[in-house]
Write a protein that holds these residues in place. Structure first.
Motif, PDB file in Angstrom:
ATOM      1  N   ALA A  19       9.596  13.716  19.860  1.00  0.00           N
ATOM      2  CA  ALA A  19      11.029  13.732  19.535  1.00  0.00           C
ATOM      3  C   ALA A  19      11.514  15.104  19.084  1.00  0.00           C
ATOM      4  N   GLN A  20      10.608  15.962  18.652  1.00  0.00           N
ATOM      5  CA  GLN A  20      10.998  17.320  18.246  1.00  0.00           C
ATOM      6  C   GLN A  20      11.551  18.115  19.431  1.00  0.00           C
ATOM      7  N   MET A  21      11.287  17.649  20.652  1.00  0.00           N
ATOM      8  CA  MET A  21      11.770  18.344  21.849  1.00  0.00           C
ATOM      9  C   MET A  21      13.189  17.935  22.236  1.00  0.00           C
ATOM     10  N   ILE A  22      13.748  16.933  21.585  1.00  0.00           N
ATOM     11  CA  ILE A  22      15.093  16.471  21.924  1.00  0.00           C
ATOM     12  C   ILE A  22      16.097  17.577  21.633  1.00  0.00           C
ATOM     13  N   GLY A  23      16.962  17.848  22.615  1.00  0.00           N
ATOM     14  CA  GLY A  23      18.000  18.854  22.423  1.00  0.00           C
ATOM     15  C   GLY A  23      18.492  19.419  23.735  1.00  0.00           C
ATOM     16  N   GLU A  24      19.373  20.401  23.602  1.00  0.00           N
ATOM     17  CA  GLU A  24      19.892  21.169  24.742  1.00  0.00           C
ATOM     18  C   GLU A  24      19.127  22.487  24.764  1.00  0.00           C
ATOM     19  N   TRP A  25      18.678  22.878  25.949  1.00  0.00           N
ATOM     20  CA  TRP A  25      17.808  24.033  26.085  1.00  0.00           C
ATOM     21  C   TRP A  25      18.311  24.951  27.201  1.00  0.00           C
ATOM     22  N   GLU A  26      18.062  26.249  27.034  1.00  0.00           N
ATOM     23  CA  GLU A  26      18.294  27.191  28.125  1.00  0.00           C
ATOM     24  C   GLU A  26      17.195  28.240  28.075  1.00  0.00           C
ATOM     25  N   ARG A 162      14.808  28.179  24.988  1.00  0.00           N
ATOM     26  CA  ARG A 162      15.215  28.312  23.592  1.00  0.00           C
ATOM     27  C   ARG A 162      16.297  27.256  23.350  1.00  0.00           C
ATOM     28  N   ARG A 163      16.270  26.688  22.160  1.00  0.00           N
ATOM     29  CA  ARG A 163      17.205  25.614  21.824  1.00  0.00           C
ATOM     30  C   ARG A 163      18.608  26.190  21.673  1.00  0.00           C
ATOM     31  N   VAL A 164      19.592  25.518  22.292  1.00  0.00           N
ATOM     32  CA  VAL A 164      20.986  25.898  22.112  1.00  0.00           C
ATOM     33  C   VAL A 164      21.754  24.837  21.346  1.00  0.00           C
ATOM     34  N   ALA A 165      21.233  23.621  21.288  1.00  0.00           N
ATOM     35  CA  ALA A 165      21.852  22.558  20.509  1.00  0.00           C
ATOM     36  C   ALA A 165      20.799  21.509  20.191  1.00  0.00           C
ATOM     37  N   ASN A 166      20.912  20.965  19.011  1.00  0.00           N
ATOM     38  CA  ASN A 166      20.012  19.897  18.572  1.00  0.00           C
ATOM     39  C   ASN A 166      20.794  18.605  18.694  1.00  0.00           C
TER      40      ASN A 166
END
Length: 169
Positions: A19-26, A162-166
């Motif tokens: 679940a730590q991988m949940i998010g918006e990524w680029e 890299r995470r852009v939004a959680n």
């Protein structure tokens, strides 16, 4: 395993780690057809979200190979009964019209699965390893390795996000 085991896993076990991988990524998508020669480097955007009450992750992404758009979807999970990571992956570029199913022991701290595919000419199957590492909460590294029928491994794909939004923690 039952509901209690899943609840423990989502609270502080393997499902919690996923679940730590949940998010918006680029980030950057790199593709190799030959060792030491990057065939493509392009931006990639992806979304990873939990589905079915956190039992699985759904990874949807977009990138390019030259002028050709690439879209992909993967489902990642942790099978508690088998203590194994599992995935199902489809992509407009890499998997053609097949679904690649992969699995691997959940012994390591990072997601690591092995699948296989045919060469399209009736020859022996090739293996495909997918590893996902999260060096810190705001980075993901997805590495895919092509393994010949003779066991020779070669880096095929690397995505550095890299995470852009959680979006879900």
């Amino acid at each position: 395993m039952g509901k209690r085991e899943f609840e423990a896993s989502i609270a502080s076990g393997g499902h919690h780690r996923l679940a730590q991988m949940i998010g918006e990524w680029e980030g950057t998508f790199r593709l190799w057809f030959q060792p030491d020669h990057v065939a493509c480097e392009a931006p990639q955007r992806g979304t990873i979200r939990g589905i079915l009450d956190g039992r699985f992750l759904l990874h949807e992404y977009r990138s390019r190979f030259g002028d050709e758009p690439i879209e992909g979807v993967a489902i990642y999970g942790l099978h508690l009964d088998d203590n194994a990571y599992e995935s199902a992956w489809v992509e407009s570029f890499g998997t053609g019209t097949s679904i690649m199913f992969s699995a691997g022991p959940a012994a390591s701290e990072h997601f690591n699965v092995l699948g296989s595919y045919g060469d399209g000419q009736g020859g022996p199957r090739w293996d495909w390893r997918t590893e996902i590492q999260q060096p810190d909460p705001d980075q993901l590294v997805i590495t895919m390795t092509n393994i010949s029928p003779q066991g020779e491994a070669a880096r095929a794909v690397e995505v550095r996000y890299r995470r852009v939004a959680n979006t879900g923690l």
